[in-house]
Structures are given as structure tokens and as C-alpha cells.
Enzyme design. Sequence first.
Site, PDB file in Angstrom:
ATOM      1  N   GLY A 153       0.829  -1.187   0.000  1.00  0.00           N
ATOM      2  CA  GLY A 153       0.000   0.000   0.000  1.00  0.00           C
ATOM      3  C   GLY A 153       0.867   1.241   0.000  1.00  0.00           C
ATOM      4  N   GLY A 189      -0.111   4.276  -0.237  1.00  0.00           N
ATOM      5  CA  GLY A 189      -1.024   5.408  -0.046  1.00  0.00           C
ATOM      6  C   GLY A 189      -0.457   6.334   1.016  1.00  0.00           C
ATOM      7  CG  LEU A 216      -1.347   5.981   7.684  1.00  0.00           C
ATOM      8  CD1 LEU A 216      -1.794   5.126   8.860  1.00  0.00           C
ATOM      9  CD2 LEU A 216      -0.675   7.238   8.198  1.00  0.00           C
ATOM     10  N   GLY A 217       1.279   4.337   4.152  1.00  0.00           N
ATOM     11  CA  GLY A 217       2.344   3.514   3.576  1.00  0.00           C
ATOM     12  C   GLY A 217       3.520   4.377   3.151  1.00  0.00           C
ATOM     13  CG  ASN A 276      -9.370   3.958  11.960  1.00  0.00           C
ATOM     14  OD1 ASN A 276      -9.240   3.733  13.164  1.00  0.00           O
ATOM     15  ND2 ASN A 276      -9.830   5.095  11.494  1.00  0.00           N
ATOM     16  NE  ARG A 298      -4.037   7.534  -1.883  1.00  0.00           N
ATOM     17  CZ  ARG A 298      -4.333   6.454  -2.581  1.00  0.00           C
ATOM     18  NH1 ARG A 298      -3.564   6.044  -3.565  1.00  0.00           N
ATOM     19  NH2 ARG A 298      -5.425   5.771  -2.335  1.00  0.00           N
ATOM     20  CE  LYS A 305      -7.694   6.439  15.393  1.00  0.00           C
ATOM     21  NZ  LYS A 305      -6.773   5.972  14.383  1.00  0.00           N
TER      22      LYS A 305
END
Length: 303
Positions: free
Chosen positions: A7, A9, A11-12, A103, A131, A182
Site C-alpha cells: 500500500g 497510499g 500511511l504507507g 483503523n 494523498r 478509538k
Amino acid sequence: MIWHILGAGSLGTLWATRLARAGLPVRLILRDPARLAAYRTAGGLRLSEAGNTQCHALEAELPAGEMPIHRLLLACKAYDAEPAITELAPRLAADAELILLQNGLGSQQAVADLLPGRRCLFASSTEGAFRQGDFDVVFAGQGMTWLGDPKDPQPPAWLADLQLAGIPHQWSPDILMRLWRKLALNCAINPLTVLHDCRNGDLRNLASEVATLCDELQLLLRACGQNAAAEGLHEEVQRVITATAANYSSMHQDVARGRRTEIRYLLGYACSAARRQELQLPHLQELQQRLQSALQARGLPLD
Ligand code: NAP
């Protein structure tokens, strides 16, 4: 030890670029040949932080590569986690260790069930990134990532890599408590911001609805054995609403951009857990129905 990162994206990219900057070997795993070609055309991952943009030409490959994987950071959305791991499973070594960045709850357990014997660390992060284009990410908010293993309270030695890379992290022997907390905060805030098409701070005008949801979420947390996560929930929800008053929630942003939400792993997970506990939580159930109707009206997936 190579860090494979599935990934590329938000966080990756944040993880891959910091690990690589520290001199650690990193290989990205991209979805398919078209994405790999697009990545090569882009010339690498771009990360912007504090007005400074750098391009990182990291190695990248397809899921069907040859090299065995010993360490994997799974940095896709919760709904992509199980299919991604199913495809990658033949490459995961018997001693492979994974960090699951998703998440909510539910996807981590589903992934761990697919990989008996492999260590799966669950993560909960308050870092923020988005992004702004393909392979072009903005580091928007400093934060912390808590990591833990529900089956083993001992931290792995390789957390030293994160230290070296300057990735703020803490070992959390009770990671499920953090993830539940969370999730509860998310359930009390995010769906209402979608239904009322508003910023987090506008929920101060819906104080009694928020309070009722918090009461039901506390009942749920306690029924699921998460007493610590239930403690002071309403007060923290109010603090978050005030501290993030000017922001649109992540779910609001997804819906506004016509993107699939992670509802199944957030409010959907809470409502399923309530059913399993045979708990009647009418406001939470109604919230789920209203949210699903709103998603349907926009042509978005209901889960
Ligand atoms: P994202 O920007 O949408 O990135 C997800 C990436 O996963 C995309 O690049 C996607 O590829 C890739 N992907 C999906 N399936 C794949 C597969 N089978 N093979 C290879 N790549 C695959 O998502 P994100 O914002 O980083 O979020 C990841 C998780 O972290 C989510 O659960 C999110 O809720 C959580 N989180 C995010 C933040 C944040 O600030 N962004 C903060 C805290 C937690 P394509 O580009 O090809 O679609």
C-alpha cells in the site's frame, strides 16, 4: 531484514520514506502491473512535510514476486486487508511478522486468522497524512503510533528500526483497549458529521444526541470486557470535538469525495458486537441505519 510495505497510499508512504531515509531496506508492493507502471513513471514516492518535498525512488514489486517476506507493513484500508493478504500469503515466510495499520476493529483479526503461527501486531495511529496525487503524499499531522500484540505482551526487538527511522511509537500491551477506545470515539463523532454534513465542532449543537450515543457505547464497551476503554468516554468525545472543531472527520472527507468508508470496521463492528452480546442499543442501531441510507443515496457501499 527487508521492510515490505503493501500500500503506497498515505500511511504507507509516510512509513516507507522514513524507514528508507534511515538507510533501512524497503520494498513497496503495488496492486497490479498498471499501478507498478504508474509508479515507475512517477519516479518514486513524493512526501511533503513542513513545506519541503522530497522524492524517494524506492524499489517496488507486485504481490506475486519471488522473494519471501519476513516483515510486512500492511498499509491498505481495512476493507482491502483480507483480500490483499490472501493474495500475498504464499510469499509470507513461516516466521513472518506483520504490522496491521488498519483503523477500527475486525480486519486485524480476519488477517491474523488467515496466518496461523505468524505474529500480527495491531497498530493505532494518530499521525495524519493525505494523498494530493498519485504517489504524492502530504504529512499533515504529527502523532503517535501505538503497537501491540493481543497474544503476546513482549515487544519485538525490531522496534529499534522505528526508533532509528524517527517514527514516533509506543509499545502497548493492551492494544485492543486502544483500538476499542478509538472506535468508540469514531462512532460518537464521525457518522453524525456525515448525516449533518458538518465539521466536528458543529456537533456541540447536538450535545444530547452525542451524550446518548456515548452512554450506549459505554454499555457496549463494558459488555465486551473493555472497562478501561469505557472510562470517561463522553468527556473525551467532548474534548476531541472541541480540539478538532474546524476539521471535517475522515468519514466526512471520504463521503464528500465519493470514496468508500470503513464503516464496517467502525460503527458496523460496534453494532455487530452489540448483537453478539444481545444488547439493545437503539440509538446506535438507528445511527447505523441512517448512515447506510445516506451512503446508499450517494451510491456508496453500505459496508
Ligand atoms: P490510502 O491512502 O487509501 O492508501 C491505501 C493504499 O493501499 C492505496 O495506495 C491502495 O492502492 C493500496 N492497496 C489496497 N489494496 C492493495 C493491494 N491488494 N495491493 C497493493 N496495494 C493495495 O489509505 P491510508 O489513508 O493510508 O489508510 C490506511 C489505513 O490507515 C486505513 O485503515 C486508515 O483508516 C488508517 N489511518 C489513516 C490515517 C491517515 O492519516 N491517512 C491515520 C490513521 C489511520 P491504490 O493506490 O492502487 O488504490
